[in-house]
Scaffold this active site. Structure first.
Site, PDB file in Angstrom:
ATOM      1  N   CYS A  11      40.752  37.663  37.802  1.00 34.83           N
ATOM      2  CA  CYS A  11      41.622  38.284  38.806  1.00 34.83           C
ATOM      3  C   CYS A  11      43.067  37.855  38.608  1.00 34.83           C
ATOM      4  O   CYS A  11      43.774  38.377  37.757  1.00 34.83           O
ATOM      5  CB  CYS A  11      41.126  37.973  40.220  1.00 34.83           C
ATOM      6  SG  CYS A  11      42.027  38.841  41.505  1.00 34.83           S
ATOM      7  N   SER A  12      43.515  36.855  39.383  1.00 39.89           N
ATOM      8  CA  SER A  12      44.952  36.566  39.411  1.00 39.89           C
ATOM      9  C   SER A  12      45.268  35.129  39.815  1.00 39.89           C
ATOM     10  O   SER A  12      46.360  34.877  40.308  1.00 39.89           O
ATOM     11  CB  SER A  12      45.632  37.525  40.388  1.00 39.89           C
ATOM     12  OG  SER A  12      45.013  37.427  41.664  1.00 39.89           O
ATOM     13  N   CYS A  13      44.321  34.199  39.659  1.00 41.05           N
ATOM     14  CA  CYS A  13      44.562  32.810  40.071  1.00 41.05           C
ATOM     15  C   CYS A  13      45.835  32.282  39.405  1.00 41.05           C
ATOM     16  O   CYS A  13      46.038  32.472  38.202  1.00 41.05           O
ATOM     17  CB  CYS A  13      43.372  31.932  39.704  1.00 41.05           C
ATOM     18  SG  CYS A  13      41.902  32.354  40.656  1.00 41.05           S
ATOM     19  N   CYS A  45      43.993  34.124  34.146  1.00 35.09           N
ATOM     20  CA  CYS A  45      42.811  34.228  35.012  1.00 35.09           C
ATOM     21  C   CYS A  45      42.151  35.540  34.654  1.00 35.09           C
ATOM     22  O   CYS A  45      42.622  36.609  35.034  1.00 35.09           O
ATOM     23  CB  CYS A  45      43.194  34.208  36.493  1.00 35.09           C
ATOM     24  SG  CYS A  45      41.779  34.533  37.567  1.00 35.09           S
TER      25      CYS A  45
END
Lengths: 217, 246
Positions: free
Chosen positions: B149-151, B146
């Site tokens: 961000c951090s999906c 991702c």
């Protein structure tokens, strides 16, 4: 927004450093921040607090890079609670709730046709279908967007239609632009279309994009 | 703007901590004056409160304020932490992979409709509402990132490791996936196709890794033991157990 968070394709970040037997949370407070975030989300209803992601992306770039992941989350939680007057600076400084202030009330959730995670139970005609050639539009909104910078202006092929989702984009103040129901497509970009001869002609990058990000190629 | 608010937090914290530190040193008149001015900002009777001087204390202070205001229930926070520390993690995804390796009909369902097939295990919920499973083969290697961000698919893999959320991985996975894979110990021949999945919308991805040679006779439970988190992100292969490799 063209922020530091939109990192795809940047150089100079150094090696990826995996940690052996990494714990879920390195410190107790990290777990509290994670759980706190899930518990306070409902307090934002109707209070117009900006999108969480926009608030993260709006941290000054140097701070964004310096802070750890949960420190960024904590900073954003505090900013949003302060901004909506649910908590005051004096309370944070003292560590105590101010008993003279009225208890915050939970506002009703806005009506939604959501099925969870942005998926919407609405019928919208699809502009594109599998195998269509598309181009990611050259958009540079000041708010939150899910159109990564490295795809803008690049040509790709739709490989899948994923259903109708609420657009997650915001304005420059972090406010959602309404549900704006749109089909989300998985678009395949050839790696060389994105990165030139630095990439292998065999490789590709797949990105899920809202219909409004795309135009026919 | 969130950005300028943040700067405000930083400056005030800095002033406050400088004041507290100076007061703690029992220094001269200047230090005492700084400590007094910090105290003057308190408009009520809680001046005995120790000034939080690190993030652990600041987090604890925020939590206790929100509990006092009856905005959150600390037991609910405990339950969330416990769930992700002890139950919701990559062992879930490993069960899905092992089932796909041992049951061709399940594998077909998993690749056709990941959400429904993973739902057979009950591994749905936050960040797993819409799942797509991509299969690694001798010809195709899939990798998930991702960049924004951090999906990450929480119900099947738990919360992401620090490296997945880090700038180097987010920056490099899309432009030089083969170099990143090499650092993880996965050397791909030129004729293998690399597919990078940048999961920046609401769909979450799980990689179905290749079953290691020589493990065909193992039970589903034994196979699940072999499946690592990293193999389901796509940065590792699943290693055969030493006995079957021999």
């Amino acid at each position: 927004m063209n922020g530091i968070h939109d990192m795809g394709g940047m150089d100079g970040m150094g090696p990826v450093e995996p940690e052996e037997n990494e714990p879920v949370f390195h410190e107790t407070w990290e777990g509290r921040v994670y759980a706190l975030g899930r518990s306070i989300a409902r307090w934002g209803r109707g209070r117009n607090w900006g999108s969480f992601r926009f608030a993260l992306e709006s941290l000054p770039p140097a701070d964004y890079l310096r802070m750890g992941y949960y420190e960024r989350w904590f900073t954003v939680h505090v900013n949003r609670l302060l901004g909506s007057d649910l908590v005051t600076r004096e309370e944070l400084d003292s560590g105590y709730a101010d008993a003279s202030r009225p208890r915050p009330e939970l506002l009703p959730a806005p009506a939604t046709r959501g099925l969870g995670s942005g998926l919407l139970d609405v019928e919208v005609a699809a502009r594109f279908g599998p195998a269509d050639e598309v181009r990611a539009r050259n958009l540079h909104p000041r708010g939150h967007t899910r159109l990564p910078r490295y795809t803008r202006g690049r040509r790709g092929t739709i490989i899948r239609e994923n259903g109708v989702y609420a657009l997650q984009d915001t304005d420059e103040n972090g406010q959602r632009l309404g549900d704006s129901p749109q089909h989300v497509y998985t678009v395949r970009f050839g790696a060389q279309e994105l990165w030139g001869d630095r990439a292998s002609a065999r490789d590709s990058v797949y990105v899920d994009l809202w219909e409004g990000y795309l135009e026919p190629a | 703007m969130a950005g300028s608010e943040h700067k405000g937090v930083g400056r005030r914290k800095f002033i406050k901590e400088t004041a507290a530190g100076a007061a703690g040193m029992a220094g001269g008149a200047g230090a005492a004056g700084a400590a007094e001015s910090a105290q003057e900002r308190h408009e009520h009777d809680h001046d005995h409160q120790v000034v939080p001087d690190d993030i652990a204390l600041r987090v604890r202070a925020l939590e206790s304020i929100l509990v006092e205001k009856e905005m959150i229930d600390p037991a609910a926070l405990d339950a969330v932490v416990d769930a992700y520390e002890n139950r919701i993690g990559p062992r879930n995804g490993a069960q899905v992979v092992a089932r796909a390796w041992t049951d061709p009909e399940y594998k077909a369902r998993l690749l056709a409709d990941g959400t429904a097939a993973i739902g057979e295990f009950g591994f749905l919920g936050a960040q797993g509402e819409h799942m797509v499973v991509v299969e690694n083969t001798p010809e195709v290697h899939n990798l998930v990132v991702c960049t924004l961000c951090s999906c990450y698919p929480w119900p099947t893999l738990g919360l992401p490791p620090v490296w997945y959320k880090s700038a180097p991985y987010r920056a490099r996975a899309v432009i030089e996936p083969r170099a990143v894979l090499r650092e993880f110990g996965v050397e791909l021949p030129d004729d293998v196709e690399v597919r990078v999945w940048d999961s920046t919308a609401e769909i979450r991805y799980l990689v179905l890794p290749e079953q290691p040679a020589g493990t065909e006779g193992l039970s589903e439970e034994a196979l699940a033991e072999l499946v690592s988190r990293d193999s389901m992100i796509g940065v590792a292969r699943v290693a055969a157990p030493p006995e079957s490799a021999a």
